[in-house]
Each structure stands twice: as C-alpha cells, then as structure tokens.
Design a protein around this motif. Structure first.
Motif, PDB file in Angstrom:
ATOM      1  N   ALA A   1       9.992 -10.361   6.726  1.00 32.16           N
ATOM      2  CA  ALA A   1       9.698 -11.301   5.642  1.00 32.16           C
ATOM      3  C   ALA A   1       8.357 -11.025   4.969  1.00 32.16           C
ATOM      4  O   ALA A   1       8.126 -11.468   3.840  1.00 32.16           O
ATOM      5  N   THR A   2       7.482 -10.291   5.642  1.00 33.25           N
ATOM      6  CA  THR A   2       6.131 -10.091   5.127  1.00 33.25           C
ATOM      7  C   THR A   2       6.125  -9.387   3.778  1.00 33.25           C
ATOM      8  O   THR A   2       5.477  -9.840   2.821  1.00 33.25           O
ATOM      9  N   GLY A   3       6.833  -8.262   3.674  1.00 30.24           N
ATOM     10  CA  GLY A   3       6.865  -7.511   2.413  1.00 30.24           C
ATOM     11  C   GLY A   3       7.410  -8.317   1.254  1.00 30.24           C
ATOM     12  O   GLY A   3       6.759  -8.410   0.199  1.00 30.24           O
ATOM     13  N   PRO A   4       8.602  -8.913   1.400  1.00 31.77           N
ATOM     14  CA  PRO A   4       9.148  -9.717   0.297  1.00 31.77           C
ATOM     15  C   PRO A   4       8.254 -10.892  -0.100  1.00 31.77           C
ATOM     16  O   PRO A   4       8.107 -11.194  -1.291  1.00 31.77           O
ATOM     17  N   LEU A   5       7.647 -11.562   0.882  1.00 33.19           N
ATOM     18  CA  LEU A   5       6.774 -12.694   0.550  1.00 33.19           C
ATOM     19  C   LEU A   5       5.563 -12.231  -0.250  1.00 33.19           C
ATOM     20  O   LEU A   5       5.162 -12.881  -1.222  1.00 33.19           O
ATOM     21  N   TYR A   6       4.983 -11.118   0.172  1.00 36.22           N
ATOM     22  CA  TYR A   6       3.836 -10.598  -0.581  1.00 36.22           C
ATOM     23  C   TYR A   6       4.255 -10.224  -1.999  1.00 36.22           C
ATOM     24  O   TYR A   6       3.603 -10.601  -2.986  1.00 36.22           O
ATOM     25  N   THR A   7       5.357  -9.479  -2.121  1.00 36.77           N
ATOM     26  CA  THR A   7       5.810  -9.020  -3.437  1.00 36.77           C
ATOM     27  C   THR A   7       6.117 -10.187  -4.373  1.00 36.77           C
ATOM     28  O   THR A   7       5.727 -10.187  -5.547  1.00 36.77           O
ATOM     29  N   ASN A   8       6.793 -11.202  -3.845  1.00 38.02           N
ATOM     30  CA  ASN A   8       7.245 -12.310  -4.682  1.00 38.02           C
ATOM     31  C   ASN A   8       6.159 -13.324  -4.994  1.00 38.02           C
ATOM     32  O   ASN A   8       6.187 -13.960  -6.054  1.00 38.02           O
TER      33      ASN A   8
ATOM     34  N   LEU B   1      -1.434 -11.694  -8.033  1.00 38.29           N
ATOM     35  CA  LEU B   1      -2.628 -12.540  -8.098  1.00 38.29           C
ATOM     36  C   LEU B   1      -3.877 -11.688  -8.287  1.00 38.29           C
ATOM     37  O   LEU B   1      -4.157 -10.791  -7.490  1.00 38.29           O
ATOM     38  N   PRO B   2      -4.697 -11.962  -9.293  1.00 37.12           N
ATOM     39  CA  PRO B   2      -5.929 -11.191  -9.528  1.00 37.12           C
ATOM     40  C   PRO B   2      -7.084 -11.737  -8.681  1.00 37.12           C
ATOM     41  O   PRO B   2      -8.158 -12.062  -9.188  1.00 37.12           O
ATOM     42  N   LEU B   3      -6.847 -11.843  -7.383  1.00 29.25           N
ATOM     43  CA  LEU B   3      -7.819 -12.398  -6.454  1.00 29.25           C
ATOM     44  C   LEU B   3      -8.102 -11.406  -5.334  1.00 29.25           C
ATOM     45  O   LEU B   3      -7.274 -10.536  -5.047  1.00 29.25           O
ATOM     46  N   LYS B   4      -9.262 -11.550  -4.717  1.00 33.54           N
ATOM     47  CA  LYS B   4      -9.567 -10.736  -3.545  1.00 33.54           C
ATOM     48  C   LYS B   4      -8.834 -11.313  -2.340  1.00 33.54           C
ATOM     49  O   LYS B   4      -9.203 -12.385  -1.848  1.00 33.54           O
ATOM     50  N   LEU B   5      -7.793 -10.631  -1.901  1.00 34.01           N
ATOM     51  CA  LEU B   5      -6.983 -11.114  -0.788  1.00 34.01           C
ATOM     52  C   LEU B   5      -7.135 -10.190   0.414  1.00 34.01           C
ATOM     53  O   LEU B   5      -7.161  -8.966   0.264  1.00 34.01           O
ATOM     54  N   ARG B   6      -7.188 -10.791   1.594  1.00 32.47           N
ATOM     55  CA  ARG B   6      -7.167 -10.042   2.837  1.00 32.47           C
ATOM     56  C   ARG B   6      -5.972 -10.538   3.643  1.00 32.47           C
ATOM     57  O   ARG B   6      -5.951 -11.688   4.099  1.00 32.47           O
ATOM     58  N   LEU B   7      -4.988  -9.672   3.808  1.00 30.94           N
ATOM     59  CA  LEU B   7      -3.787 -10.023   4.566  1.00 30.94           C
ATOM     60  C   LEU B   7      -3.983  -9.601   6.020  1.00 30.94           C
ATOM     61  O   LEU B   7      -4.101  -8.401   6.315  1.00 30.94           O
ATOM     62  N   ILE B   8      -4.032 -10.565   6.906  1.00 37.35           N
ATOM     63  CA  ILE B   8      -4.195 -10.268   8.327  1.00 37.35           C
ATOM     64  C   ILE B   8      -2.810 -10.063   8.929  1.00 37.35           C
ATOM     65  O   ILE B   8      -1.943 -10.937   8.825  1.00 37.35           O
ATOM     66  N   LEU B   9      -2.615  -8.934   9.564  1.00 38.59           N
ATOM     67  CA  LEU B   9      -1.344  -8.614  10.195  1.00 38.59           C
ATOM     68  C   LEU B   9      -1.533  -8.559  11.703  1.00 38.59           C
ATOM     69  O   LEU B   9      -2.451  -7.900  12.196  1.00 38.59           O
TER      70      LEU B   9
ATOM     71  N   GLU C   1       7.497  -1.312   4.178  1.00 38.32           N
ATOM     72  CA  GLU C   1       8.078  -2.551   3.658  1.00 38.32           C
ATOM     73  C   GLU C   1       7.035  -3.376   2.908  1.00 38.32           C
ATOM     74  O   GLU C   1       7.375  -4.137   2.008  1.00 38.32           O
ATOM     75  N   LEU C   2       5.777  -3.251   3.307  1.00 35.37           N
ATOM     76  CA  LEU C   2       4.682  -3.933   2.613  1.00 35.37           C
ATOM     77  C   LEU C   2       3.913  -2.889   1.813  1.00 35.37           C
ATOM     78  O   LEU C   2       3.339  -1.962   2.383  1.00 35.37           O
ATOM     79  N   LYS C   3       3.904  -3.050   0.505  1.00 34.46           N
ATOM     80  CA  LYS C   3       3.168  -2.155  -0.384  1.00 34.46           C
ATOM     81  C   LYS C   3       2.186  -2.997  -1.197  1.00 34.46           C
ATOM     82  O   LYS C   3       2.588  -3.788  -2.056  1.00 34.46           O
ATOM     83  N   LEU C   4       0.911  -2.832  -0.910  1.00 36.89           N
ATOM     84  CA  LEU C   4      -0.119  -3.589  -1.623  1.00 36.89           C
ATOM     85  C   LEU C   4      -0.212  -3.091  -3.057  1.00 36.89           C
ATOM     86  O   LEU C   4      -0.272  -1.883  -3.302  1.00 36.89           O
ATOM     87  N   GLN C   5      -0.235  -4.031  -3.994  1.00 36.19           N
ATOM     88  CA  GLN C   5      -0.078  -3.673  -5.411  1.00 36.19           C
ATOM     89  C   GLN C   5      -1.274  -4.041  -6.274  1.00 36.19           C
ATOM     90  O   GLN C   5      -1.170  -4.058  -7.503  1.00 36.19           O
ATOM     91  N   HIS C   6      -2.391  -4.352  -5.640  1.00 29.64           N
ATOM     92  CA  HIS C   6      -3.584  -4.707  -6.412  1.00 29.64           C
ATOM     93  C   HIS C   6      -4.788  -4.098  -5.703  1.00 29.64           C
ATOM     94  O   HIS C   6      -4.864  -4.139  -4.472  1.00 29.64           O
ATOM     95  N   PRO C   7      -5.729  -3.528  -6.431  1.00 28.99           N
ATOM     96  CA  PRO C   7      -6.887  -2.875  -5.790  1.00 28.99           C
ATOM     97  C   PRO C   7      -7.752  -3.821  -4.972  1.00 28.99           C
ATOM     98  O   PRO C   7      -8.501  -3.368  -4.099  1.00 28.99           O
ATOM     99  N   GLU C   8      -7.660  -5.124  -5.228  1.00 31.66           N
ATOM    100  CA  GLU C   8      -8.457  -6.093  -4.473  1.00 31.66           C
ATOM    101  C   GLU C   8      -7.678  -6.703  -3.299  1.00 31.66           C
ATOM    102  O   GLU C   8      -8.166  -7.609  -2.634  1.00 31.66           O
ATOM    103  N   HIS C   9      -6.484  -6.195  -3.076  1.00 34.56           N
ATOM    104  CA  HIS C   9      -5.687  -6.673  -1.946  1.00 34.56           C
ATOM    105  C   HIS C   9      -5.763  -5.651  -0.812  1.00 34.56           C
ATOM    106  O   HIS C   9      -5.476  -4.465  -1.018  1.00 34.56           O
ATOM    107  N   HIS C  10      -6.136  -6.107   0.377  1.00 39.13           N
ATOM    108  CA  HIS C  10      -6.257  -5.203   1.522  1.00 39.13           C
ATOM    109  C   HIS C  10      -5.608  -5.839   2.752  1.00 39.13           C
ATOM    110  O   HIS C  10      -5.593  -7.069   2.891  1.00 39.13           O
ATOM    111  N   ALA C  11      -5.090  -4.983   3.615  1.00 38.55           N
ATOM    112  CA  ALA C  11      -4.514  -5.445   4.877  1.00 38.55           C
ATOM    113  C   ALA C  11      -5.529  -5.250   5.996  1.00 38.55           C
ATOM    114  O   ALA C  11      -6.286  -4.276   6.014  1.00 38.55           O
TER     115      ALA C  11
END
Length: 320
Positions: free
Chosen positions: A85-92, A97-105, A115-125
């Motif tokens: 569910a992680t990839g689809p939730l992030y994508t959808n 979002l043009p925000l600095k996001l940190r996704l903790i896995l 399955e998870l492809k980060l699509q913004h330069p300010e988004h990091h896992a």
C-alpha cells in the motif's frame, strides 16, 4: 523549551500501533491516519488517539507547514501500512505536494522493489527498521521507559538528527542502531524470512507434524515436541549463541542434525534453496510478490495450519 515534535503515522497494525504509543509516551505529537471503515480505526480511538481518514493527510501536512512558518523543517510521515500500500498511497496522496517530506519506512522492500518511486526533489525516504514485531517493541519500551531497551533496529547511514530522535522516542539506544542501506536491510530481511524464520519454520513444521502423525504420535505430544520445544531451542540459540546451543542439545539431537545435513547436501534441496535466495537478489521474487499468484497457496496453508490448531486445542480439552 524544545518545541514538540510532530509525526504523522499511516497505519495502525503491528508496527503502527507500537510506534504511535511509544512516540506519544516519549512526548511526540502523533497524528494517525486510517481507513475509517477498518477495525483499527476503532482500536486507535479506544487507545486515546483521534484517527483521521487517510485522504486527509495532504491537507493536514499543508496546515502544519502553514502553521509552523518554517519552510525548511521537513514534515515526518511514518508509513506503517503494508508494503503493497505504501507506493500507491504516496503516488495518489503525497507525490505532488511541494513540501519537504521525510517518509519513514520500517522495511526497505517497497523502495528496493521499485513500488515506491519518490517524485519530488524535496521528498526523501528514511530507514528505521525495528528488528522486532510491534507487540514486542511496545512491551520492551514500556518495561524500560524512560531508559532505552535492548532491542535493535536498522537505520540508514548519514541519517538526520530527527531520525535519531524518533529512534530514541521508540526506546532504541543509539548503540543499538545498525547502519544499513535500504538494499541491505531488505535483502537481509527477505533471506532470513525465506531461508529460516518463515519459509523454513512453517514448511518444516507442517512436514514434521505430518510425519509424527504417520508415526502414530498423539496430538498432545506433537504439540509439545514441535511448538513448545521450538520455542526452547530458539531461546537457547538467543541466550547462548549457535555453537553453544548446538553443544547443549542431546547427542541424539546432534546426530540427527548431521544425518539430516547429509541428506540435504545430497539432495536438490540446497540447489533449490540457493535458487530461492538468488531470486531475492535478482528481484524475481519482487515480481512474484507483486503478481499475487502466491495468495491462493498462502490461504491453503493457513487452512491446513488452522486444522492443526484445532487438533492441539482438542488435545488440551480447549474449545476449538
């Protein structure tokens, strides 16, 4: 006074439930996001949280950013939902979002498998993977809080100070954090699961119980020999280490280990074992996982193991 840290947690399963309770106790402001029709929504409410629909996560993140007046501070989101569910939730919900996001896995599989492809330069896992199931993490946390417990977790080298704060909020000592890349954590986890912890245990458990039944062994004795003694051997390995644990078992058990090793070495088993491990490395296992072709067999195994549970309950005079 240090401002209160905020974390947004998606999911309330084994890990999610433990993380929310540990971090709240450690002083973090915890927001929980769930499917309102799911059973965990009510459970989270009973534990004193105010869960919100998953769809509200983008607006909540935007509101937090506007309220903070600090565009440089990243927003922390712990993805405690199933890997699938992680990839689809992030994508959808989050990718635009043009925000600095940190996704903790708590496991690197979804990133490793693509399955998870980060699509913004300010988004990091960020990797923070406890090497314990959620209930065990929560139990150890509560038993030692506010001091750290003795459990371990994998985390990505070069991680930020905030990640270490989250780890401390979960009760981990910094010395108990094992540096690992997403790839290393994922491959190590999959190999241990498939080779020993699950792929080995559940299949060998079923075969052993079947062999004991064919030999006429009573169900109560099968239960003790297979279930209770499995726990004892695992505890022995944990407490003494593999070598001393092997020395501690009976000579008959040692001899049986060697006899089985000879048969396995002389069979196709080791070849097939290595092939399965190779499927992890070349990601063909990831394709098999995503195909859903395995689920029917998993359901069949669950049904067979359920019958064993009923037999064991009957052997103890318990209602099935």
């Amino acid at each position: 006074m240090t401002p209160q840290r905020t974390v947004h947690i998606v999911g309330f399963g084994s890990q999610g439930s433990a993380w929310t309770q540990c971090l709240r106790r450690s002083g973090w402001k915890v927001h929980v996001y769930l499917n309102p029709s799911g059973k965990n929504f009510q459970l989270a409410t009973q534990l004193g949280f105010e869960p919100q629909p998953i769809e509200s996560l983008p607006s909540q993140l935007t509101q937090e950013r506007e309220a903070s007046n600090n565009d440089e501070a990243p927003l922390w989101i712990a993805m405690m939902c199933p890997d699938s569910a992680t990839g689809p939730l992030y994508t959808n919900l989050l990718s635009s979002l043009p925000l600095k996001l940190r996704l903790i896995l708590a496991h690197g599989f979804t990133l490793y498998s693509g399955e998870l492809k980060l699509q913004h330069p300010e988004h990091h896992a960020v990797l923070l993977a406890p090497k314990a199931i959620g209930p065990q993490l929560l139990k150890n946390f509560l038993a030692h809080f506010p001091e750290p417990h003795s459990l371990y977790a994998a985390y990505a080298p070069g991680t930020t100070h905030a990640t270490l704060e989250i780890a401390r909020g979960l009760g981990f000592a910094e010395s108990s954090l094992i540096p690992a890349t997403f790839e290393q954590e994922t491959i190590g986890d999959l190999i241990s699961e498939q080779g020993l912890l699950c792929g080995g245990v559940f299949n060998l458990l079923e075969w052993t119980m079947e062999a004991m039944t064919e030999a006429g062994i009573p169900d109560a004795l099968i239960r003790e020999e297979c279930i209770t003694e499995l726990e004892l051997v695992a505890g022995l390995i944990r407490d003494r280490g593999p070598a001393l644990a092997f020395q501690a078992i009976s000579q008959a058990a040692q001899c049986g280990t060697i006899a089985m090793a000879q048969r396995l070495e002389n069979s196709e088993f080791k070849t097939q074992f290595k092939a399965q491990m190779k499927s992890i490395m070349n990601q063909s296992f990831s394709q098999f996982f995503q195909s859903q072709d395995w689920q029917a067999q998993a359901k069949d195994l669950t049904q067979r193991l359920t019958l064993w549970q009923k037999r064991f309950a009957a052997s103890k005079g318990e209602p099935s």
